[in-house]
Design an enzyme around this catalytic site. Sequence first.
Site, PDB file in Angstrom:
ATOM      1  N   SER A 121       0.791  -1.238   0.000  1.00  0.00           N
ATOM      2  CA  SER A 121       0.000   0.000   0.000  1.00  0.00           C
ATOM      3  C   SER A 121       0.816   1.276   0.000  1.00  0.00           C
ATOM      4  O   SER A 121       0.234   2.367  -0.085  1.00  0.00           O
ATOM      5  CB  SER A 121      -0.955   0.015   1.196  1.00  0.00           C
ATOM      6  OG  SER A 121      -2.204  -0.523   0.837  1.00  0.00           O
ATOM      7  N   LYS A 173      -0.026   3.581  -2.797  1.00  0.00           N
ATOM      8  CA  LYS A 173      -1.180   4.484  -2.769  1.00  0.00           C
ATOM      9  C   LYS A 173      -0.730   5.949  -2.792  1.00  0.00           C
ATOM     10  O   LYS A 173      -1.505   6.838  -3.169  1.00  0.00           O
ATOM     11  CB  LYS A 173      -2.038   4.227  -1.532  1.00  0.00           C
ATOM     12  CG  LYS A 173      -2.863   2.936  -1.580  1.00  0.00           C
ATOM     13  CD  LYS A 173      -3.724   2.802  -0.341  1.00  0.00           C
ATOM     14  CE  LYS A 173      -4.710   1.649  -0.440  1.00  0.00           C
ATOM     15  NZ  LYS A 173      -4.083   0.325  -0.332  1.00  0.00           N
ATOM     16  N   SER A 223      -5.987   3.446   4.332  1.00  0.00           N
ATOM     17  CA  SER A 223      -5.429   2.497   3.364  1.00  0.00           C
ATOM     18  C   SER A 223      -6.551   1.733   2.666  1.00  0.00           C
ATOM     19  O   SER A 223      -6.532   0.511   2.560  1.00  0.00           O
ATOM     20  CB  SER A 223      -4.467   1.514   4.047  1.00  0.00           C
ATOM     21  OG  SER A 223      -3.620   0.899   3.103  1.00  0.00           O
TER      22      SER A 223
END
Length: 468
Positions: A120, A123, A303
């Site tokens: 993540s 992101k 997240s």
Amino acid sequence: MGRTLRVTSIVVAAAVVLAGGYAVADANDVVPGVLTTAPEPTPPPPFPTAPGASALARPAAAPGLSQDAPAASSASVAAATSALVHGGQMGSHVGVQVVDRLTGDVLAASGATDTYVPASTQKLLTGVAALTELDPSSTLPTTVVQGSGSTIVLVGGGDQLLAAGKGSASKVDGRAGIGDLAAQVADALELQGRTSVRLLLDDTLFTGPSASPTWDPGFLSEGYVAHISAVAVDEGRRTDDEYAQRYDDPAMNAADVLAAALKKQGITVTGVARGDAPANGAELGRVESAPVRDVVGYALEMSDNTITEGLGRLVADAGGLPASFDGATKAVLASVARLGVDLDGARLADCSGLGKGSRLSPRQLAALLGLITSDDHPELTGIVSMLPISGLRGTLDDRFLSGDARGMVRAKTGSLNGVTSLAGTLVTHDRRELLFVVMADKTGAAGQWGPRAALDAFVSKLASCGCS
């Protein structure tokens, strides 16, 4: 929408693992590393404020940061980096880069040009692209327009956080409500003298598969992500739980929720099906999401995989590319590259970091962090303030619970099976701001406990010693 947004109980985490297997996603960086024989640290007393929060919100003139603060010693940072990389707890493939934000000097780097599974942490790229290519103050509309005859059409504009009932102006998840939309439509139909309609769904803003072929199928079944759609109520959740089962077709579920809401308003819906909205259909109702900047903040802090994938599709649509997985990843990479980040060798399998095949280097993530903390890009500096805060908020709320690092770290987490990453900013004891990236993607079957303990100890050392 009153679900508990973070799962911190070991008992609950264990139940999820036993029920769903060890297919751990990075939806909220809650992974089976908690199922360990190592003792759980005793939580410290409540810590009410984040002393580093305001300091990290803006890069140059941030309150609490001193432009004359002593620079960190590169030798000390390099020694700490070496101990982390060769300590064994983070596996055999570990990359680190630490940068002095004020000067841009690299204080330490190890394996920083290799590429790793980012999970993540990627992101960050999607968030930067969204705030660059979209108007941060714009909102995502969900509308109902007049179709032919007695037909009305629900048109999805990318909002996957709709409330089933009334929207709430104080929330991001549920800013717009299907109940409010139904009330508007019923009022418009009453003026026409109509009490019976057929409802069509136009969700064609997003194209291609709604689930990535690079995802483990368990990610969908275990609730770590939903099918990506141009309109959805609470990301397609069937219940109020964070990792709830999702509807197989979130957009059609949203249409069904609207039909039920219209019935409560005295409107009979004779059928629900997919269909295209007319080019110039009169608008019967409209609700708007939270501003894009807030949606990006929600995705980064929590997240949230589903919302991040939707943002990627919106970036693709804004750039004239298909709003699909392929179009979104191309659009995000192109946007970040135009800002000057060298993405040679970078690959994105999706926009959230769940998919197999994504690769990024610590140097690339460090360059991105430099970009969003730079005076040259004031439109992006707010991203830092959106990130989880150590010991206080988001996916770092249960980490760095004591010591000098608490409240002084803002960073994006990244966790998958065999992957532990963290990328962000910290303020040292000497009030110097550092940018750091740690990536490890061969941690083996150790879970998250050991790798996270080593990573957090490293970041805490940087925060506490000053290393001057």
